[in-house]
Write an enzyme that holds these catalytic residues in place. Structure first.
Site, mmCIF file in Angstrom:
data_model
loop_
_atom_site.group_PDB
_atom_site.id
_atom_site.type_symbol
_atom_site.label_atom_id
_atom_site.label_comp_id
_atom_site.label_asym_id
_atom_site.label_seq_id
_atom_site.Cartn_x
_atom_site.Cartn_y
_atom_site.Cartn_z
ATOM 1 N N SER A 1 0.807 -1.225 0.000
ATOM 2 C CA SER A 1 0.000 0.000 0.000
ATOM 3 C C SER A 1 0.836 1.270 0.000
ATOM 4 C CB SER A 1 -0.938 0.009 1.215
ATOM 5 O OG SER A 1 -0.198 0.156 2.415
ATOM 6 N N LYS B 1 0.926 4.629 6.938
ATOM 7 C CA LYS B 1 0.390 5.468 5.860
ATOM 8 C C LYS B 1 1.042 6.849 5.957
ATOM 9 C CE LYS B 1 -2.739 2.264 4.889
ATOM 10 N NZ LYS B 1 -2.646 1.416 3.681
#
Length: 224
Positions: free
Chosen positions: A49, A110
């Site tokens: 990701s 993230k």
């Protein structure tokens, strides 16, 4: 009167080798626990990701004191050096796991896109923060297709088009650099400040699972 000389008796305690070895291990374990809790912690990247910033098999260190030190067994954070900033790559506890206390909490990594008070929107894969296009050199798009709103009855509708959201006080909007293949705030919401563990700052090791060989060109690289 003649003064008698004073003699100091030195008593030497001979420790067995296994006692010394055990004490050394105990001290090392305590120091390692302190460092892991308050200074830095190592993490391994399990998914794509954050490609191409972070690849599967990258091992990184996270600075845990930059946003403040959490007092054990409390939610209180003291002595912060700075607040989380837009663009920081952070490790945090996945908010969705709070609703399932019977499961082990997972750590996500993230990049912060929206800070408290920011307005975030996604249109045609492009991210807008406070009405301005927010482009990053690190972001990639590996899917050419568009998912239009209402075409799927699933959270995936928000991948390429997301209505305006205002980031609440004490919370953050995060996204993966691999925008088309990241499960992030577009789908499950904001990250509370108390769930942030620290800022990722360096890749200390990288292993290519397909080639079964270290990625030497990534070792020791700072994360930006």
């Amino acid at each position: 009167m003649t003064k008698l000389p004073e003699f100091k008796e030195e008593i030497k305690q001979n420790k067995t080798w296994y006692r010394e070895y055990g004490e050394a291990l105990l001290v090392a374990a305590i120091l390692a626990l302190i460092i892991r809790t308050f200074v830095v912690q190592a993490f391994k990247i399990p998914s794509g990701s954050m490609e191409d910033t972070l690849l599967i098999g990258d091992h990184l260190l996270v600075c845990k004191f930059i946003y403040g030190t959490e007092i054990p067994f409390t939610d209180k954070v003291v002595l912060p050096l700075t607040d989380p900033q837009r663009g920081d790559v952070i490790v945090f506890e996945f908010p969705g796991d709070l609703e399932k206390p019977w499961l082990e909490r997972r750590d996500f990594i993230k990049r912060i896109v929206g800070t408290p008070g920011d307005t975030v929107e996604v249109r045609n894969k492009r991210v807008y923060v406070n009405g301005e296009v927010y482009d990053l050199p690190q972001e990639v798009h590996k899917e050419s297709s568009l998912i239009l709103p209402g075409t799927r009855v699933s959270p995936e509708d928000r991948r390429d088009f997301m209505p305006k959201l205002v980031v609440p006080p004490g919370q953050y909007f995060v996204m993966g650099d691999n925008r088309d293949r990241s499960y992030d705030s577009r789908f499950w919401g904001f990250v509370d400040r108390d769930l942030i563990k620290g800022k990722a700052f360096i890749k200390y090791w990288s292993w290519d699972g397909e080639e079964h060989w270290p990625r030497f060109n990534r070792i020791g690289r700072l994360i930006d």
